[in-house]
Structures are given as structure tokens and as C-alpha cells.
Design an enzyme around this catalytic site. Structure first.
Site, PDB file in Angstrom:
ATOM      1  CB  ILE A  51      -0.982  -0.019   1.182  1.00 42.60           C
ATOM      2  CG1 ILE A  51      -2.064  -1.077   0.920  1.00 42.60           C
ATOM      3  CG2 ILE A  51      -1.602   1.360   1.405  1.00 42.60           C
ATOM      4  CD1 ILE A  51      -2.939  -1.385   2.120  1.00 42.60           C
ATOM      5  CG  ASN A  54       1.062  -0.017  -5.479  1.00 37.99           C
ATOM      6  OD1 ASN A  54       1.357   0.092  -6.659  1.00 37.99           O
ATOM      7  ND2 ASN A  54       1.252  -1.130  -4.800  1.00 37.99           N
ATOM      8  CD  GLU A  55      -2.994   4.528  -1.954  1.00 38.51           C
ATOM      9  OE1 GLU A  55      -3.137   5.745  -2.156  1.00 38.51           O
ATOM     10  OE2 GLU A  55      -3.832   3.679  -2.312  1.00 38.51           O
ATOM     11  CB  ALA A  56       4.719   6.662  -1.772  1.00 36.88           C
TER      12      ALA A  56
END
Length: 187
Positions: A51, A54-56
Site C-alpha cells: 500500500i 503504491n500510494e506514496a
């Protein structure tokens, strides 16, 4: 003190500082993994690493930090630790808030999980650590070139880079955190 002695002292001090700062080199995976292990249960470490990965970086989002948290979380889920969205810029507070979001919403608090990017076993950082340990990938030398690729999870990750200038390229799915690339705030 003579100018030449002062210059020598400054040069020695600078060299000492440089050698100390180069003594320990952590990859972005190491930094994220350390935070995840500090705040999340070990049974979900891989999912939370994925997560964060992929979210950074999500250029379409106005959310904040490594976990791409919504500023509204400061008024709701994270109000006990967060006074304003500026607080979410602190990586530790951002991770604490991510823990609270997880406790409230589970993995459904993140689009990357909802979109199926993190539902399968994910071990990108483990793979990178293994490559480094076996000498196939070097992230500790500023003058090294590196190239790696991964496509087993369908994310289409690939990158290459070289030199001290930070130049390089990456291709694949946009909006993904690419370890070793600049712009993600973890260097």
C-alpha cells in the site's frame, strides 16, 4: 589560527562528516519496512508495504504523505494525533494515522488495495534486499548503475538509472512509488 590551519580543519571535519553519513545507507524499502513493523501487526506487513509503495506517489491525489491520507482524517479518524493537514506531512504521524485508518476501515482505506494491487502476496522489497545481498543490485554506491524489473503481479514495474546525477528512467504503470527514484520524499 592561520587560514591554512582553518582550511585543513574544515576539510578534515567535512571528510569525517561525509564518511559518517555514508557509513549507513538505507534503501526506501528499509525505511518503509521499519515504519510498517513499528506500527502494524506483522501479519499485514506485506500488504501495508505494498500500500505504501503504491500510494506514496499519486499525482491525481490531493492526499498527503507516504500513506496518501486524506486531510479530512485529521478531523475524524486521526483527530487524537492530528490538528491539521500539515501534521500529516510528518512521516511518523502519517504512519500513526495510517494505522488508525487501517483499524477503522481495514485495507479498504486505500485505493491501491481496492484496485487489486496488493491482494496477492507482495514481496518487492524482500526481492530487492535479496538482490542486494547477492550483489545483483547495488543501491549503496552513488556511482553505480542499476536496472531491475518485475511484472509477476501485473504492475508492469521496470526501472533503470545511473550515475550521481539521479538520472534515469522508469516505465510501467504511472502513480507507483519506484524505490531509488527521486521525488518520493524518502531519499
Amino acid at each position: 589560527m592561520k587560514v591554512s590551519n582553518l582550511i585543513s580543519t574544515i576539510t578534515i571535519a567535512s571528510a569525517l562528516c561525509l564518511s559518517l553519513t555514508n557509513a549507513l545507507v538505507f534503501s526506501p524499502c528499509d525505511k518503509i519496512q521499519s515504519l510498517v513493523k513499528e506500527y502494524f501487526d506483522e501479519t499485514i506487513v506485506d500488504e501495508m508495504m505494498c500500500i505504501a509503495y503504491n500510494e506514496a506517489i499519486n499525482p491525481k491525489s490531493d492526499s498527503i504523505g507516504l500513506w496518501n491520507l486524506k486531510k479530512e482524517h485529521c478531523n475524524t479518524v486521526c483527530k487524537s494525533i492530528c490538528n491539521s493537514e500539515i501534521d500529516l506531512a510528518d512521516i511518523k504521524l502519517n504512519t500513526q494515522c495510517a494505522e488508525m485508518v487501517y483499524l477503522e476501515f481495514g485495507f479498504n482505506g486505500w485505493d491501491s488495495y481496492n484496485n487489486g494491487l496488493c491482494k496477492d502476496s507482495w514481496g518487492f522489497c524482500n526481492t530487492q534486499n535479496e538482490l542486494r545481498q547477492h550483489g545483483s543490485h547495488s543501491s549503496t554506491s552513488r556511482d553505480s548503475s542499476s536496472s531491475s524489473s518485475r511484472d509477476s503481479t501485473g504492475t508492469g514495474y521496470s526501472s533503470s538509472g545511473s550515475g550521481t546525477s539521479g538520472s534515469g528512467s522508469n516505465s510501467g504503470q504511472t502513480g507507483h512509488f519506484i524505490p531509488g527514484q527521486s521525488g518520493h520524499g524518502l531519499n
